[in-house]
Design a protein around this motif. Structure first.
Motif, short mmCIF file in Angstrom:
data_model
loop_
_atom_site.label_atom_id
_atom_site.label_comp_id
_atom_site.label_asym_id
_atom_site.label_seq_id
_atom_site.Cartn_x
_atom_site.Cartn_y
_atom_site.Cartn_z
N UNK A 1 -25.37 -56.87 0.23
CA UNK A 1 -26.56 -57.13 0.19
C UNK A 1 -27.40 -56.51 -1.03
N UNK A 2 -26.56 -55.52 -1.63
CA UNK A 2 -27.23 -54.94 -2.71
C UNK A 2 -27.14 -55.91 -4.00
N UNK A 3 -26.00 -56.24 -4.20
CA UNK A 3 -25.74 -57.52 -5.19
C UNK A 3 -26.45 -58.55 -5.05
N UNK A 4 -26.80 -59.17 -3.75
CA UNK A 4 -27.55 -60.43 -3.69
C UNK A 4 -29.17 -59.85 -4.20
N UNK A 5 -29.57 -58.55 -3.80
CA UNK A 5 -31.03 -58.28 -4.03
C UNK A 5 -31.14 -57.83 -5.42
N UNK A 6 -30.08 -57.70 -5.92
CA UNK A 6 -30.23 -57.54 -7.65
C UNK A 6 -30.25 -58.94 -8.26
N UNK A 7 -29.61 -59.89 -7.45
CA UNK A 7 -29.55 -61.13 -8.03
C UNK A 7 -31.00 -61.75 -7.96
N UNK A 8 -31.57 -61.59 -6.50
CA UNK A 8 -32.85 -62.17 -6.41
C UNK A 8 -33.86 -61.25 -7.45
N UNK A 9 -33.80 -60.07 -7.68
CA UNK A 9 -34.78 -59.32 -8.72
C UNK A 9 -34.55 -60.06 -10.16
N UNK A 10 -33.36 -60.38 -10.46
CA UNK A 10 -33.10 -61.06 -11.69
C UNK A 10 -33.80 -62.58 -11.71
N UNK A 11 -33.70 -63.22 -10.61
CA UNK A 11 -34.33 -64.50 -10.60
C UNK A 11 -35.95 -64.57 -10.73
N UNK A 12 -36.37 -63.61 -9.79
CA UNK A 12 -38.00 -63.46 -9.71
C UNK A 12 -38.33 -62.92 -11.47
N UNK A 13 -37.58 -62.18 -12.01
CA UNK A 13 -37.93 -61.52 -13.24
C UNK A 13 -37.90 -62.70 -14.44
#
Length: 166
Positions: free
Chosen positions: A127-139
């Motif tokens: 979940x941590x990996x996926x949340x970082x991937x989401x943050x990257x996409x939003x950024x």
């Protein structure tokens, strides 16, 4: 009749669904995301669906914290959603969700995230990996924008503009 709370979730879920296609306007971004998901041992379709739902959960959590209605979601900053994706605990993202979901796929994905949250260990790491991937996409979307603080409304507009005319 649909309650505003249900409408808020639907708008947040819509944000999740338009996010990755917007990021993928540069095709190499999708290829890199797929590489990362495979390296983590995650099926790409399932991983992308989880990222979509994570986006919806993060936007929903921020909207609830700010007491925003579904109509006010457009004003929510993409950076605030990105911050929530990695700054809120998994159980904080799950608080205040509707009892039922209009889209069964949303309900299933939320239940998978709940299961991962409660199992802990490697599942929490995933979940941590996926949340970082989401943050990257939003950024990526925020940095690509010509406006200083792009919002969810901007993302909805970009998605509508990117759709081919029917």
């Amino acid at each position: 009749m649909t309650s505003d709370h249900d409408m808020l979730w639907r708008r947040c879920a819509h944000l999740g669904r338009v996010l990755l296609p917007l990021v993928d306007q540069e095709p190499w971004r999708q290829a890199r995301r797929h590489e990362r998901l495979r390296a983590w041992g995650v099926d790409t379709a399932a991983g992308e669906r989880m990222i979509e739902v994570f986006a919806a959960l993060a936007a929903h959590a921020v909207a609830l914290d700010a007491s925003l209605s579904a109509a006010e979601l457009d004003a929510l900053s993409l950076r605030a959603v990105a911050d929530a994706a990695t700054g809120k605990r998994d159980y904080e993202l799950l608080a205040g969700l509707p009892d039922t979901f209009a889209d069964d796929r949303d309900g299933h994905a939320v239940n998978v995230i709940r299961l991962y949250t409660y199992k802990g260990g490697q599942y929490s790491h995933r979940l941590n990996q996926l949340s970082r991937e989401l943050r990257h996409a939003l950024n990526v979307l925020a940095e690509r924008s010509t406006t200083p603080s792009p919002t969810c409304g901007d993302a909805f507009r970009w998605a509508a503009e990117a759709e081919p005319p029917q």
